[in-house]
Design a protein around this motif. Structure first.
Motif, short mmCIF file in Angstrom:
data_model
loop_
_atom_site.label_atom_id
_atom_site.label_comp_id
_atom_site.label_asym_id
_atom_site.label_seq_id
_atom_site.Cartn_x
_atom_site.Cartn_y
_atom_site.Cartn_z
N GLU A 109 0.84 -1.21 0.00
CA GLU A 109 0.00 0.00 0.00
C GLU A 109 0.87 1.25 0.00
O GLU A 109 0.53 2.25 -0.62
CB GLU A 109 -0.96 0.00 1.19
CG GLU A 109 -2.12 -0.94 1.06
CD GLU A 109 -3.02 -0.67 -0.15
OE1 GLU A 109 -3.11 0.49 -0.62
OE2 GLU A 109 -3.62 -1.64 -0.64
N GLY A 110 2.00 1.20 0.70
CA GLY A 110 2.94 2.32 0.70
C GLY A 110 3.51 2.56 -0.70
O GLY A 110 3.68 3.71 -1.12
N LEU A 111 3.79 1.48 -1.40
CA LEU A 111 4.28 1.59 -2.78
C LEU A 111 3.21 2.23 -3.66
O LEU A 111 3.51 3.14 -4.44
CB LEU A 111 4.67 0.21 -3.31
CG LEU A 111 5.08 0.13 -4.77
CD1 LEU A 111 6.35 0.94 -5.01
CD2 LEU A 111 5.28 -1.32 -5.18
N ALA A 112 1.98 1.79 -3.52
CA ALA A 112 0.88 2.36 -4.31
C ALA A 112 0.71 3.85 -4.00
O ALA A 112 0.45 4.65 -4.91
CB ALA A 112 -0.41 1.60 -4.04
N GLU A 113 0.87 4.22 -2.74
CA GLU A 113 0.75 5.63 -2.36
C GLU A 113 1.86 6.46 -3.01
O GLU A 113 1.62 7.57 -3.50
CB GLU A 113 0.78 5.79 -0.84
CG GLU A 113 0.65 7.22 -0.35
CD GLU A 113 -0.61 7.91 -0.81
OE1 GLU A 113 -0.56 9.15 -1.01
OE2 GLU A 113 -1.65 7.25 -1.00
N LYS A 114 3.09 5.94 -3.01
CA LYS A 114 4.19 6.65 -3.67
C LYS A 114 3.89 6.85 -5.16
O LYS A 114 4.16 7.92 -5.72
CB LYS A 114 5.50 5.89 -3.50
CG LYS A 114 6.06 5.94 -2.10
CD LYS A 114 7.31 5.10 -1.98
CE LYS A 114 7.78 5.03 -0.54
NZ LYS A 114 8.94 4.13 -0.38
N LEU A 115 3.33 5.83 -5.80
CA LEU A 115 2.98 5.96 -7.21
C LEU A 115 1.88 6.98 -7.43
O LEU A 115 1.91 7.75 -8.40
CB LEU A 115 2.57 4.59 -7.77
CG LEU A 115 3.69 3.55 -7.84
CD1 LEU A 115 3.15 2.20 -8.28
CD2 LEU A 115 4.82 4.02 -8.76
N ARG A 116 0.90 7.02 -6.52
CA ARG A 116 -0.17 8.03 -6.62
C ARG A 116 0.41 9.44 -6.51
O ARG A 116 0.02 10.35 -7.22
CB ARG A 116 -1.22 7.80 -5.55
CG ARG A 116 -2.22 6.69 -5.89
CD ARG A 116 -3.41 6.67 -4.93
NE ARG A 116 -3.06 6.20 -3.60
CZ ARG A 116 -3.03 4.94 -3.22
NH1 ARG A 116 -3.30 3.99 -4.09
NH2 ARG A 116 -2.72 4.61 -1.98
#
Length: 142
Positions: A127-134
């Protein structure tokens, strides 16, 4: 002294994959399920990143803690035999990783590292990775 003979050790070491590892597949499935489209192991980029998101200009490396020497990680152990060989090998890996990251960032790419131990031990890593991508996506559209 090694606990297995050299033929057995050679067979064991040859089974260690560099591509399509379980941690890498976990990240790939997670991102694909969330609509991210990517290329894998692009040979034209330094270090052949595990995942490349061309639209966001993001490269993602999924690093094994043992081979890439995750600082302070319990998985970044050193073999007891042939200590100098392994230290030299690990040092070359770390230097190569830093050079690849620097080259990618100089070319305008965002570089993200996902560590194997974080995938195993921290359920919020993906989820942290997805947030960085967002965040990267929103900065590009702004």
């Amino acid at each position: 002294m090694d606990i297995v003979d050299s033929v057995t050790r050679s067979r064991m070491m040859s089974g260690i994959r560099g591509k399509n590892t379980a941690p890498e597949m976990l990240v790939r499935r997670f991102l694909h399920a969330r609509g991210y489209r990517y290329r894998i192991h692009r040979k034209d980029l330094p270090g052949k990143p595990d995942l490349v998101l061309p639209r966001l200009k993001v490269c993602i490396f999924v690093h094994g803690c043992f081979w890439h020497r995750h600082p302070g990680c319990a998985y970044a152990t050193s073999p007891k035999t042939r200590h100098e060989f392994w230290q030299e090998k690990f040092q070359k890996n770390v230097i190569r990783d830093l050079a690849n990251i620097e080259a990618l960032e100089s070319a305008g790419w965002h570089v993200l590292i996902v560590w194997e131990c974080c995938l195993k031990n921290d359920p919020d890593t993906l989820e942290g990775l997805a947030e960085k991508l967002r965040v990267i996506a929103s900065n590009q559209s702004a």
